[in-house]
Scaffold this motif. Structure first.
Motif, PDB file in Angstrom:
ATOM      1  N   SER A  14      35.143  50.756  28.548  1.00 18.40           N
ATOM      2  CA  SER A  14      34.166  51.717  29.437  1.00 18.40           C
ATOM      3  C   SER A  14      34.160  51.176  30.841  1.00 18.40           C
ATOM      4  CB  SER A  14      32.996  51.428  28.918  1.00 18.40           C
ATOM      5  OG  SER A  14      32.281  50.133  28.955  1.00 18.40           O
ATOM      6  N   GLU A  15      33.716  51.738  31.670  1.00 15.49           N
ATOM      7  CA  GLU A  15      33.593  51.104  33.103  1.00 15.49           C
ATOM      8  C   GLU A  15      32.674  49.890  33.137  1.00 15.49           C
ATOM      9  OE1 GLU A  15      34.955  52.205  35.930  1.00 15.49           O
ATOM     10  OE2 GLU A  15      35.956  53.597  34.905  1.00 15.49           O
ATOM     11  N   THR A  16      31.812  49.775  32.386  1.00 15.45           N
ATOM     12  CA  THR A  16      30.956  48.595  32.314  1.00 15.45           C
ATOM     13  C   THR A  16      31.816  47.372  31.814  1.00 15.45           C
ATOM     14  OG1 THR A  16      28.880  49.767  32.064  1.00 15.45           O
ATOM     15  CG2 THR A  16      29.039  47.266  31.471  1.00 15.45           C
ATOM     16  N   ARG A  17      32.665  47.584  30.840  1.00 10.92           N
ATOM     17  CA  ARG A  17      33.495  46.457  30.343  1.00 10.92           C
ATOM     18  C   ARG A  17      34.576  46.277  31.243  1.00 10.92           C
ATOM     19  NH1 ARG A  17      35.325  46.711  24.432  1.00 10.92           N
ATOM     20  NH2 ARG A  17      36.030  44.755  25.006  1.00 10.92           N
ATOM     21  N   LEU A  18      35.027  47.289  31.872  1.00 14.88           N
ATOM     22  CA  LEU A  18      36.120  46.952  32.911  1.00 14.88           C
ATOM     23  C   LEU A  18      35.733  46.098  34.029  1.00 14.88           C
ATOM     24  CD1 LEU A  18      39.078  47.943  32.789  1.00 14.88           C
ATOM     25  CD2 LEU A  18      38.543  50.022  34.167  1.00 14.88           C
ATOM     26  N   THR A  19      34.364  46.565  34.537  1.00 17.41           N
ATOM     27  CA  THR A  19      33.847  45.809  35.623  1.00 17.41           C
ATOM     28  C   THR A  19      33.678  44.470  35.297  1.00 17.41           C
ATOM     29  OG1 THR A  19      32.699  47.726  36.240  1.00 17.41           O
ATOM     30  CG2 THR A  19      31.939  45.666  37.159  1.00 17.41           C
ATOM     31  N   LEU A  20      33.299  44.195  33.990  1.00 16.87           N
ATOM     32  CA  LEU A  20      33.070  42.781  33.686  1.00 16.87           C
ATOM     33  C   LEU A  20      34.405  41.794  33.562  1.00 16.87           C
ATOM     34  CD1 LEU A  20      30.566  43.029  30.744  1.00 16.87           C
ATOM     35  CD2 LEU A  20      30.087  41.730  32.828  1.00 16.87           C
ATOM     36  N   LEU A  21      35.420  42.714  32.961  1.00 18.94           N
ATOM     37  CA  LEU A  21      36.876  41.842  33.070  1.00 18.94           C
ATOM     38  C   LEU A  21      37.386  41.654  34.408  1.00 18.94           C
ATOM     39  CD1 LEU A  21      39.528  42.594  30.710  1.00 18.94           C
ATOM     40  CD2 LEU A  21      40.006  43.103  33.077  1.00 18.94           C
ATOM     41  N   ARG A  22      37.000  42.724  35.411  1.00 25.58           N
ATOM     42  CA  ARG A  22      37.729  42.489  36.726  1.00 25.58           C
ATOM     43  C   ARG A  22      36.892  41.161  37.363  1.00 25.58           C
ATOM     44  NH1 ARG A  22      37.551  47.962  37.341  1.00 25.58           N
ATOM     45  NH2 ARG A  22      35.593  47.797  38.520  1.00 25.58           N
ATOM     46  N   ARG A  23      35.406  41.210  37.012  1.00 22.78           N
ATOM     47  CA  ARG A  23      34.837  40.130  37.683  1.00 22.78           C
ATOM     48  C   ARG A  23      34.983  38.690  36.783  1.00 22.78           C
ATOM     49  NH1 ARG A  23      28.633  41.400  36.547  1.00 22.78           N
ATOM     50  NH2 ARG A  23      29.017  43.075  38.117  1.00 22.78           N
ATOM     51  N   GLU A  24      35.350  38.730  35.696  1.00 24.08           N
ATOM     52  CA  GLU A  24      35.449  37.365  35.101  1.00 24.08           C
ATOM     53  C   GLU A  24      37.048  36.704  35.045  1.00 24.08           C
ATOM     54  OE1 GLU A  24      33.490  37.756  31.486  1.00 24.08           O
ATOM     55  OE2 GLU A  24      31.605  38.011  32.099  1.00 24.08           O
ATOM     56  N   ARG A  25      37.984  37.846  34.903  1.00 22.00           N
ATOM     57  CA  ARG A  25      39.215  37.305  34.713  1.00 22.00           C
ATOM     58  C   ARG A  25      40.143  37.621  35.708  1.00 22.00           C
ATOM     59  NH1 ARG A  25      40.156  39.799  28.757  1.00 22.00           N
ATOM     60  NH2 ARG A  25      42.239  38.764  29.023  1.00 22.00           N
ATOM     61  N   ILE A  26      39.682  38.321  36.915  1.00 25.14           N
ATOM     62  CA  ILE A  26      40.759  38.726  37.891  1.00 25.14           C
ATOM     63  C   ILE A  26      40.040  38.502  39.373  1.00 25.14           C
ATOM     64  CG2 ILE A  26      41.698  40.696  39.031  1.00 25.14           C
ATOM     65  CD1 ILE A  26      41.991  41.957  36.157  1.00 25.14           C
ATOM     66  N   GLY A  27      41.057  37.860  39.958  1.00 26.62           N
ATOM     67  CA  GLY A  27      40.802  37.509  41.561  1.00 26.62           C
ATOM     68  C   GLY A  27      41.438  38.464  42.473  1.00 26.62           C
ATOM     69  N   PHE A  28      40.880  38.939  43.667  1.00 25.23           N
ATOM     70  CA  PHE A  28      41.558  39.820  44.655  1.00 25.23           C
ATOM     71  C   PHE A  28      41.680  39.204  46.003  1.00 25.23           C
ATOM     72  CE2 PHE A  28      39.742  42.407  41.352  1.00 25.23           C
ATOM     73  CZ  PHE A  28      40.746  43.231  41.251  1.00 25.23           C
ATOM     74  N   VAL A  29      42.593  39.038  46.799  1.00 26.54           N
ATOM     75  CA  VAL A  29      42.682  38.523  47.895  1.00 26.54           C
ATOM     76  C   VAL A  29      43.379  39.885  48.917  1.00 26.54           C
ATOM     77  CG1 VAL A  29      43.413  36.900  49.762  1.00 26.54           C
ATOM     78  CG2 VAL A  29      42.977  36.246  47.434  1.00 26.54           C
ATOM     79  N   PHE A  30      42.690  40.186  49.925  1.00 25.53           N
ATOM     80  CA  PHE A  30      43.194  41.471  50.808  1.00 25.53           C
ATOM     81  C   PHE A  30      43.694  41.039  51.874  1.00 25.53           C
ATOM     82  CE2 PHE A  30      40.119  42.957  47.567  1.00 25.53           C
ATOM     83  CZ  PHE A  30      41.146  43.888  47.051  1.00 25.53           C
ATOM     84  N   GLN A  31      44.334  42.084  52.784  1.00 26.87           N
ATOM     85  CA  GLN A  31      44.829  41.612  54.057  1.00 26.87           C
ATOM     86  C   GLN A  31      43.418  41.386  54.936  1.00 26.87           C
ATOM     87  OE1 GLN A  31      47.674  44.429  55.700  1.00 26.87           O
ATOM     88  NE2 GLN A  31      47.104  43.985  57.982  1.00 26.87           N
ATOM     89  N   SER A  32      42.340  42.240  54.910  1.00 21.79           N
ATOM     90  CA  SER A  32      41.235  41.940  55.670  1.00 21.79           C
ATOM     91  C   SER A  32      40.435  40.995  54.937  1.00 21.79           C
ATOM     92  CB  SER A  32      40.496  43.320  55.775  1.00 21.79           C
ATOM     93  OG  SER A  32      40.121  44.123  54.612  1.00 21.79           O
ATOM     94  N   PHE A  33      39.919  40.039  55.224  1.00 25.21           N
ATOM     95  CA  PHE A  33      39.119  38.977  54.575  1.00 25.21           C
ATOM     96  C   PHE A  33      38.006  39.161  54.151  1.00 25.21           C
ATOM     97  CE2 PHE A  33      40.740  37.323  58.798  1.00 25.21           C
ATOM     98  CZ  PHE A  33      42.361  36.904  58.548  1.00 25.21           C
ATOM     99  N   ASN A  34      37.103  40.306  54.496  1.00 25.69           N
ATOM    100  CA  ASN A  34      36.092  40.864  53.855  1.00 25.69           C
ATOM    101  C   ASN A  34      35.070  39.735  53.679  1.00 25.69           C
ATOM    102  OD1 ASN A  34      37.083  43.488  53.732  1.00 25.69           O
ATOM    103  ND2 ASN A  34      38.354  43.109  51.530  1.00 25.69           N
ATOM    104  N   LEU A  35      34.715  38.736  54.461  1.00 24.03           N
ATOM    105  CA  LEU A  35      33.654  37.871  54.515  1.00 24.03           C
ATOM    106  C   LEU A  35      32.567  38.432  55.134  1.00 24.03           C
ATOM    107  CD1 LEU A  35      35.915  34.722  55.415  1.00 24.03           C
ATOM    108  CD2 LEU A  35      35.434  35.737  53.419  1.00 24.03           C
ATOM    109  N   LEU A  36      31.217  37.871  54.790  1.00 23.46           N
ATOM    110  CA  LEU A  36      29.921  38.607  55.258  1.00 23.46           C
ATOM    111  C   LEU A  36      29.797  37.473  56.535  1.00 23.46           C
ATOM    112  CD1 LEU A  36      27.690  39.253  52.312  1.00 23.46           C
ATOM    113  CD2 LEU A  36      29.154  40.781  53.619  1.00 23.46           C
ATOM    114  N   PRO A  37      29.732  37.968  57.671  1.00 21.34           N
ATOM    115  CA  PRO A  37      29.626  36.987  58.817  1.00 21.34           C
ATOM    116  C   PRO A  37      28.373  36.385  59.041  1.00 21.34           C
ATOM    117  CG  PRO A  37      29.321  39.492  59.384  1.00 21.34           C
ATOM    118  CD  PRO A  37      29.969  39.570  58.077  1.00 21.34           C
ATOM    119  N   SER A  38      27.224  36.565  58.333  1.00 20.02           N
ATOM    120  CA  SER A  38      25.944  36.114  58.581  1.00 20.02           C
ATOM    121  C   SER A  38      25.964  34.786  57.428  1.00 20.02           C
ATOM    122  CB  SER A  38      24.943  36.921  57.982  1.00 20.02           C
ATOM    123  OG  SER A  38      24.790  37.595  56.834  1.00 20.02           O
ATOM    124  N   LEU A  39      26.896  34.732  56.482  1.00 15.14           N
ATOM    125  CA  LEU A  39      26.978  33.673  55.543  1.00 15.14           C
ATOM    126  C   LEU A  39      28.009  32.677  55.722  1.00 15.14           C
ATOM    127  CD1 LEU A  39      26.927  35.792  52.179  1.00 15.14           C
ATOM    128  CD2 LEU A  39      25.096  34.995  53.600  1.00 15.14           C
TER     129      LEU A  39
END
Length: 245
Positions: free
Chosen positions: A77-102
């Motif tokens: 399901s989408e929920t289980r897929l989201t959990l799997l991505r969150r817990e078992r997969i990491g992502f790094v992209f060309q744009s750093f996608n950092l929050l500037p205020s943090l």
């Protein structure tokens, strides 16, 4: 077979309908062994990003199967897929996608906070040390170079101890010197810690840091090279791009 971190079997993905249908992936079968570094290359429109998205559970194939560490994604399901991505997969992209205020440490801790988990300060500092930014924990993105920001993004991807780290042109926005530093860091994670990395790139120099390079052409696997130099990889790419559609 059992040590595959990711396995794709006869994966197809099409976009559009009718006469405008485009086969982004066409019956692709690939295995990515745990503890290895694979680069994925190919001409523009060859299906590289679609392969990454299907392998990482960001997009669902129309047919075929994707397995992550023994877990078949197709029926999740989408929920289980989201959990799997969150817990078992990491992502790094060309744009750093950092929050500037943090700060760096707050950006790194963000995935755990979004998952409703309390990040351990020791763990946050540990991954910042791992990427060579132990002294930059309280700096904000504007106070760091592009290479340092990409290292923060890398630390953020590593905070959950992912089984697989996916990179989509992770050095595409960096100059050659900084790019080498980040690639050396990725190579060290594979050699020293057994991290599995799958990286889409257009750069033969970046690809030469990988154990093997998989080439895609028109949504199909067009061969691979193991332990190749940047020159060998560039020569293969030139041949692929010269093939008429």
């Amino acid at each position: 077979m059992d040590n595959d971190a990711i396995r794709l079997r006869c994966v197809s993905r099409r976009y559009g309908a009718g006469d405008s249908t485009v086969a982004a992936l066409d019956e692709v079968s690939l295995s990515f062994p745990a503890g290895t570094f694979t680069a994925v290359m190919g001409p523009s429109g060859s299906g590289k990003s679609t392969l990454l998205q299907c392998a990482a559970g960001l997009d669902r194939p129309m047919s075929g199967s994707v397995t992550v560490g023994g877990t078949e994604l197709t029926g999740l399901s989408e929920t289980r897929l989201t959990l799997l991505r969150r817990e078992r997969i990491g992502f790094v992209f060309q744009s750093f996608n950092l929050l500037p205020s943090l700060t760096a440490e707050q950006n790194v801790a963000l995935p755990l906070r979004l998952a409703g988990r309390r990040p351990s300060r020791a763990r946050v500092r540990e991954v910042l040390e791992q990427v060579g930014l132990g002294g930059r924990a309280r700096h904000r993105p504007t106070e760091m170079s592009g290479g340092q920001q990409q290292r923060v993004a890398l630390a953020r991807a590593l905070i959950t101890r992912p089984e697989v780290l996916f990179g989509d042109e992770p050095t595409g926005a960096l100059d050659s010197g900084t790019s080498r530093e980040v690639l050396t860091l990725l190579r060290g994670m594979v050699d020293g810690e057994g991290q599995t990395i799958i990286m889409v790139t257009h750069d033969p120099v970046a690809a030469s840091y990988a154990d093997r390079v998989v080439f895609l052409v028109d949504g199909r696997v067009g061969g691979e090279l193991a332990g190749a130099s940047a020159d060998d990889i560039a020569a293969r790419m030139t041949k692929l791009e010269a093939v008429p559609c």
